[in-house]
Design an enzyme around this catalytic site. Structure first.
Site, PDB file in Angstrom:
ATOM      1  N   THR A 125       0.825  -1.205   0.000  1.00  6.99           N
ATOM      2  CA  THR A 125       0.000   0.000   0.000  1.00  6.99           C
ATOM      3  C   THR A 125       0.861   1.258   0.000  1.00  6.99           C
ATOM      4  OG1 THR A 125      -1.474   1.294   1.427  1.00  6.99           O
ATOM      5  CG2 THR A 125      -0.144  -0.352   2.516  1.00  6.99           C
ATOM      6  N   ASP A 126       0.297   2.347  -0.501  1.00  3.37           N
ATOM      7  CA  ASP A 126       1.034   3.626  -0.452  1.00  3.37           C
ATOM      8  C   ASP A 126       1.181   4.134   0.980  1.00  3.37           C
ATOM      9  OD1 ASP A 126      -1.593   4.397   0.020  1.00  3.37           O
ATOM     10  OD2 ASP A 126      -1.656   5.963  -1.509  1.00  3.37           O
ATOM     11  N   GLU A 127       0.390   3.557   1.920  1.00  6.04           N
ATOM     12  CA  GLU A 127       0.461   4.035   3.308  1.00  6.04           C
ATOM     13  C   GLU A 127       1.824   3.777   3.943  1.00  6.04           C
ATOM     14  OE1 GLU A 127      -2.773   3.530   5.954  1.00  6.04           O
ATOM     15  OE2 GLU A 127      -4.268   3.723   4.377  1.00  6.04           O
ATOM     16  N   TYR A 153      -1.556  -0.420  11.209  1.00  2.00           N
ATOM     17  CA  TYR A 153      -1.789  -1.080   9.914  1.00  2.00           C
ATOM     18  C   TYR A 153      -0.626  -0.822   8.964  1.00  2.00           C
ATOM     19  CZ  TYR A 153      -3.323  -1.429   5.050  1.00  2.00           C
ATOM     20  OH  TYR A 153      -3.379  -1.692   3.704  1.00  2.00           O
ATOM     21  N   LYS A 157       2.213  -3.373   7.277  1.00  2.00           N
ATOM     22  CA  LYS A 157       2.419  -3.567   5.835  1.00  2.00           C
ATOM     23  C   LYS A 157       3.863  -3.239   5.441  1.00  2.00           C
ATOM     24  CE  LYS A 157      -0.312  -4.501   3.074  1.00  2.00           C
ATOM     25  NZ  LYS A 157      -0.796  -5.828   2.581  1.00  2.00           N
TER      26      LYS A 157
HETATM   27  P1  NAD Z   1     -10.242  -6.715   2.727  1.00  2.00           P
HETATM   28  O1  NAD Z   1     -10.171  -6.427   4.184  1.00  2.00           O
HETATM   29  O2  NAD Z   1     -11.464  -6.365   1.977  1.00  2.00           O
HETATM   30  O3  NAD Z   1      -9.980  -8.273   2.476  1.00  2.00           O
HETATM   31  C1  NAD Z   1      -9.008  -8.990   3.135  1.00  2.00           C
HETATM   32  C2  NAD Z   1      -9.255 -10.472   2.894  1.00  2.00           C
HETATM   33  O4  NAD Z   1      -8.195 -11.203   3.551  1.00  2.00           O
HETATM   34  C3  NAD Z   1     -10.564 -10.991   3.467  1.00  2.00           C
HETATM   35  O5  NAD Z   1     -11.204 -11.823   2.551  1.00  2.00           O
HETATM   36  C4  NAD Z   1     -10.144 -11.778   4.706  1.00  2.00           C
HETATM   37  O6  NAD Z   1     -11.018 -12.844   5.027  1.00  2.00           O
HETATM   38  C5  NAD Z   1      -8.766 -12.283   4.282  1.00  2.00           C
HETATM   39  N1  NAD Z   1      -7.905 -12.578   5.426  1.00  2.00           N
HETATM   40  C6  NAD Z   1      -7.670 -11.797   6.513  1.00  2.00           C
HETATM   41  N2  NAD Z   1      -6.852 -12.428   7.366  1.00  2.00           N
HETATM   42  C7  NAD Z   1      -6.523 -13.628   6.788  1.00  2.00           C
HETATM   43  C8  NAD Z   1      -5.705 -14.716   7.177  1.00  2.00           C
HETATM   44  N3  NAD Z   1      -5.032 -14.720   8.346  1.00  2.00           N
HETATM   45  N4  NAD Z   1      -5.612 -15.778   6.344  1.00  2.00           N
HETATM   46  C9  NAD Z   1      -6.281 -15.801   5.168  1.00  2.00           C
HETATM   47  N5  NAD Z   1      -7.082 -14.809   4.761  1.00  2.00           N
HETATM   48  C10 NAD Z   1      -7.208 -13.723   5.554  1.00  2.00           C
HETATM   49  O7  NAD Z   1      -8.952  -6.012   2.111  1.00  2.00           O
HETATM   50  P2  NAD Z   1      -8.767  -5.270   0.710  1.00  2.00           P
HETATM   51  O8  NAD Z   1      -9.211  -3.867   0.844  1.00  2.00           O
HETATM   52  O9  NAD Z   1      -9.322  -6.130  -0.363  1.00  2.00           O
HETATM   53  O10 NAD Z   1      -7.168  -5.255   0.612  1.00  2.00           O
HETATM   54  C11 NAD Z   1      -6.466  -6.364   0.047  1.00  2.00           C
HETATM   55  C12 NAD Z   1      -4.988  -6.075   0.089  1.00  2.00           C
HETATM   56  O11 NAD Z   1      -4.698  -4.881  -0.629  1.00  2.00           O
HETATM   57  C13 NAD Z   1      -4.435  -5.852   1.502  1.00  2.00           C
HETATM   58  O12 NAD Z   1      -3.185  -6.465   1.578  1.00  2.00           O
HETATM   59  C14 NAD Z   1      -4.312  -4.334   1.619  1.00  2.00           C
HETATM   60  O13 NAD Z   1      -3.272  -3.993   2.495  1.00  2.00           O
HETATM   61  C15 NAD Z   1      -3.973  -3.961   0.184  1.00  2.00           C
HETATM   62  N6  NAD Z   1      -4.392  -2.625  -0.256  1.00  2.00           N
HETATM   63  C16 NAD Z   1      -5.674  -2.189  -0.066  1.00  2.00           C
HETATM   64  C17 NAD Z   1      -6.058  -0.948  -0.568  1.00  2.00           C
HETATM   65  C18 NAD Z   1      -7.465  -0.440  -0.397  1.00  2.00           C
HETATM   66  O14 NAD Z   1      -7.748   0.707  -0.723  1.00  2.00           O
HETATM   67  N7  NAD Z   1      -8.419  -1.237   0.089  1.00  2.00           N
HETATM   68  C19 NAD Z   1      -5.138  -0.151  -1.252  1.00  2.00           C
HETATM   69  C20 NAD Z   1      -3.821  -0.627  -1.413  1.00  2.00           C
HETATM   70  C21 NAD Z   1      -3.473  -1.863  -0.925  1.00  2.00           C
HETATM   71  O1  DAU Z   2      -4.016   4.131   0.623  1.00  4.31           O
HETATM   72  C1  DAU Z   2      -4.296   2.772   0.611  1.00  4.31           C
HETATM   73  C2  DAU Z   2      -5.081   2.398   1.845  1.00  4.31           C
HETATM   74  O2  DAU Z   2      -6.368   2.961   1.697  1.00  4.31           O
HETATM   75  C3  DAU Z   2      -5.154   0.901   2.064  1.00  4.31           C
HETATM   76  O3  DAU Z   2      -3.872   0.413   2.314  1.00  4.31           O
HETATM   77  C4  DAU Z   2      -6.078   0.560   3.237  1.00  4.31           C
HETATM   78  O4  DAU Z   2      -6.243  -0.831   3.339  1.00  4.31           O
HETATM   79  C5  DAU Z   2      -7.429   1.199   2.987  1.00  4.31           C
HETATM   80  O5  DAU Z   2      -8.271   0.969   4.104  1.00  4.31           O
HETATM   81  C6  DAU Z   2      -7.288   2.700   2.742  1.00  4.31           C
HETATM   82  O6  DAU Z   2      -6.882   3.402   3.937  1.00  4.31           O
HETATM   83  P1  DAU Z   2      -7.559   4.782   4.389  1.00  4.31           P
HETATM   84  O7  DAU Z   2      -7.398   4.937   5.839  1.00  4.31           O
HETATM   85  O8  DAU Z   2      -7.124   5.895   3.523  1.00  4.31           O
HETATM   86  O9  DAU Z   2      -9.092   4.439   3.988  1.00  4.31           O
HETATM   87  P2  DAU Z   2     -10.486   4.705   4.728  1.00  4.31           P
HETATM   88  O10 DAU Z   2     -11.550   4.351   3.750  1.00  4.31           O
HETATM   89  O11 DAU Z   2     -10.541   4.099   6.083  1.00  4.31           O
HETATM   90  O12 DAU Z   2     -10.485   6.290   4.899  1.00  4.31           O
HETATM   91  C7  DAU Z   2     -10.340   7.156   3.777  1.00  4.31           C
HETATM   92  C8  DAU Z   2     -10.329   8.583   4.318  1.00  4.31           C
HETATM   93  O13 DAU Z   2     -11.636   8.885   4.847  1.00  4.31           O
HETATM   94  C9  DAU Z   2      -9.364   8.798   5.469  1.00  4.31           C
HETATM   95  O14 DAU Z   2      -8.797  10.104   5.379  1.00  4.31           O
HETATM   96  C10 DAU Z   2     -10.232   8.708   6.717  1.00  4.31           C
HETATM   97  C11 DAU Z   2     -11.568   9.245   6.239  1.00  4.31           C
HETATM   98  N1  DAU Z   2     -12.765   8.661   6.906  1.00  4.31           N
HETATM   99  C12 DAU Z   2     -12.883   7.304   6.945  1.00  4.31           C
HETATM  100  C13 DAU Z   2     -13.965   6.713   7.568  1.00  4.31           C
HETATM  101  C14 DAU Z   2     -14.085   5.209   7.638  1.00  4.31           C
HETATM  102  C15 DAU Z   2     -13.746   9.483   7.428  1.00  4.31           C
HETATM  103  O15 DAU Z   2     -13.647  10.729   7.365  1.00  4.31           O
HETATM  104  N2  DAU Z   2     -14.827   8.897   8.043  1.00  4.31           N
HETATM  105  C16 DAU Z   2     -14.972   7.543   8.138  1.00  4.31           C
HETATM  106  O16 DAU Z   2     -15.987   7.086   8.733  1.00  4.31           O
END
Ligand code: NAD
Ligand code: DAU
Length: 338
Positions: A125-127, A153, A157
């Site tokens: 992730t970019d985080e 988190y 990562k």
């Molecule tokens: P998500 O939370 O929707 O899904 C995670 C999945 O992993 C779920 O199906 C869960 O059951 C499974 N899981 C969790 N723990 C596990 C374990 N111990 N063994 C096997 N399976 C397990 O997450 P997402 O948003 O789809 O993110 C997927 C990946 O992409 C993550 O690695 C996250 O860090 C990365 N990522 C997410 C975003 C975003 O915006 N959501 C952006 C960049 C990178």
């Molecule tokens: O940048 C990639 C990341 O993006 C991934 O690695 C993470 O898995 C994914 O959860 C996401 O992280 P963020 O913290 O940026 O996403 P989130 O949707 O939780 O929040 C997006 C922005 O919105 C953040 O600035 C917090 C704000 N927010 C979020 C929630 C849930 C609110 O203002 N209110 C809310 O209730």
């Protein structure tokens, strides 16, 4: 070609499975997912019975079971999506983030090393880069930006990324890493900003915006994340890191107002709440490496993507209702009513 997709019942992993099944009917796809609160088999309903698709319920931290699966399946490629992914949950309970995101990645790499997997791709992730100031739009994250994490988190990562790089250097493991910005699109769990705001607006509930809503995220449609990973696992250079992002920087309040406008709901639903501790200010990706070296180009702009995502959420109320488990309700109640 046999591909293991861990976390394939989650948001991005699930979208990636749909993408693979469509694009590569001759590949065999195996999903390993623990079905935590964020995993949902319904996301895979339309592909789960295909001949070239297999779902395995299991935990990536379970070394014995993971090795058994690798022994049986002889994977060519492993794509590791499995993770605890929600920043707010990591603030409430960091431990499971370290276990799944760090130890789980190590177990998968050990198995990949042992069974000579040809490519181990870590979905990061970019985080891991921390945040950028709000008043410097000229600054972007590049692949060489130093790691500087803010939340448990992102720290978990970044730790996994370091470990993956260490396995490359020490054991010559064939790895790649991608670092993507915020995703949105179908099947996203409604704890994340966009699906939560759509859900609350549809139910005429308050939309909880942290702080003043000025934080900026760089939104990418999940389909474009899938095409980027596809390119990296097939054409990416071993040992390399690729940033992925679509130049769609938006403040949170702009995103929320766009959703309200699209749904014809009043802005009076917006509720400014206590800010997230350690809240990252701005994420913005320089994706020129993957664009120039692998020819990746995102298909979606935000205006189109958000419209389709809102429509998907309206059309898939059953999917949404079915994931409202006791655990989801417990977290939402505790987090937003504290
Ligand atoms: P998500 O939370 O929707 O899904 C995670 C999945 O992993 C779920 O199906 C869960 O059951 C499974 N899981 C969790 N723990 C596990 C374990 N111990 N063994 C096997 N399976 C397990 O997450 P997402 O948003 O789809 O993110 C997927 C990946 O992409 C993550 O690695 C996250 O860090 C990365 N990522 C997410 C975003 C975003 O915006 N959501 C952006 C960049 C990178
Ligand atoms: O940048 C990639 C990341 O993006 C991934 O690695 C993470 O898995 C994914 O959860 C996401 O992280 P963020 O913290 O940026 O996403 P989130 O949707 O939780 O929040 C997006 C922005 O919105 C953040 O600035 C917090 C704000 N927010 C979020 C929630 C849930 C609110 O203002 N209110 C809310 O209730």
């Amino acid at each position: 070609m046999k591909i293991l997709v861990t976390g394939g019942a989650g948001f991005i992993g699930g979208n990636f499975c749909h993408y693979l099944v469509d694009k590569y009917p001759d590949y065999n796809i195996v999903v390993l997912d623990a079905l935590t609160y964020a995993g949902n088999l319904e996301t895979l309903a339309s592909i789960i019975n295909k001949n070239n698709f297999r779902f395995v319920k299991g935990d990536i931290t379970d070394r014995k079971e993971v090795f058994k699966l690798f022994e049986t399946e002889k994977f060519d490629i492993v794509v590791n999506f499995a993770a605890e992914s929600h920043v707010d949950r990591s603030i409430e309970n960091p431990e499971i983030f370290l276990k799944t995101n760090v130890i789980g990645t190590q177990v998968l790499m050990d198995a990949s090393k042992n069974y000579k997997v040809k490519r181990f791709h870590q979905v990061s992730t970019d985080e891991v880069y921390g945040d950028l100031p709000l008043n410097r739009p000229d600054l972007l994250f590049t692949e060489t930006t130093p790691l500087k994490t803010s939340s448990p988190y992102s720290a978990s990562k970044a730790s996994a990324d370091l470990l993956v790089n260490a396995y490359y250097r020490t054991f010559k493991m064939p790895i790649t890493i991608s670092r993507c910005s915020n995703n949105y699109g179908p099947y996203q769990f409604p704890e994340k900003l966009i699906p939560l705001m759509i859900k609350n607006a549809l139910e005429n509930k308050n939309l909880p915006v942290y702080g003043k809503g000025e934080n900026v995220r760089d939104w990418l449609h999940v389909y474009d994340h899938c095409t980027a990973i596809d390119l990296i696992i097939h054409k990416g250079k071993i040992g390399e890191i690729y940033n992925i992002g679509g130049h769609n920087e938006k403040t949170n309040i702009d995103v929320v107002k766009t959703i309200l406008k699209e749904l014809k709901k009043p802005t009076s639903l917006i509720n400014y709440v206590t800010d997230r501790p350690g809240h990252d200010l701005r994420y913005a990706i320089d994706a020129s490496k993957i664009e120039n070296e692998l020819g990746w180009k995102p298909k979606y702009n935000f205006d189109l993507g958000i419209k389709q995502t809102i429509k998907w959420n309206i059309d898939n109320q059953k999917w949404l209702k079915n994931i409202e488990t006791g655990e989801y309700l417990r977290f939402m109640e505790k987090h937003y009513n504290k």
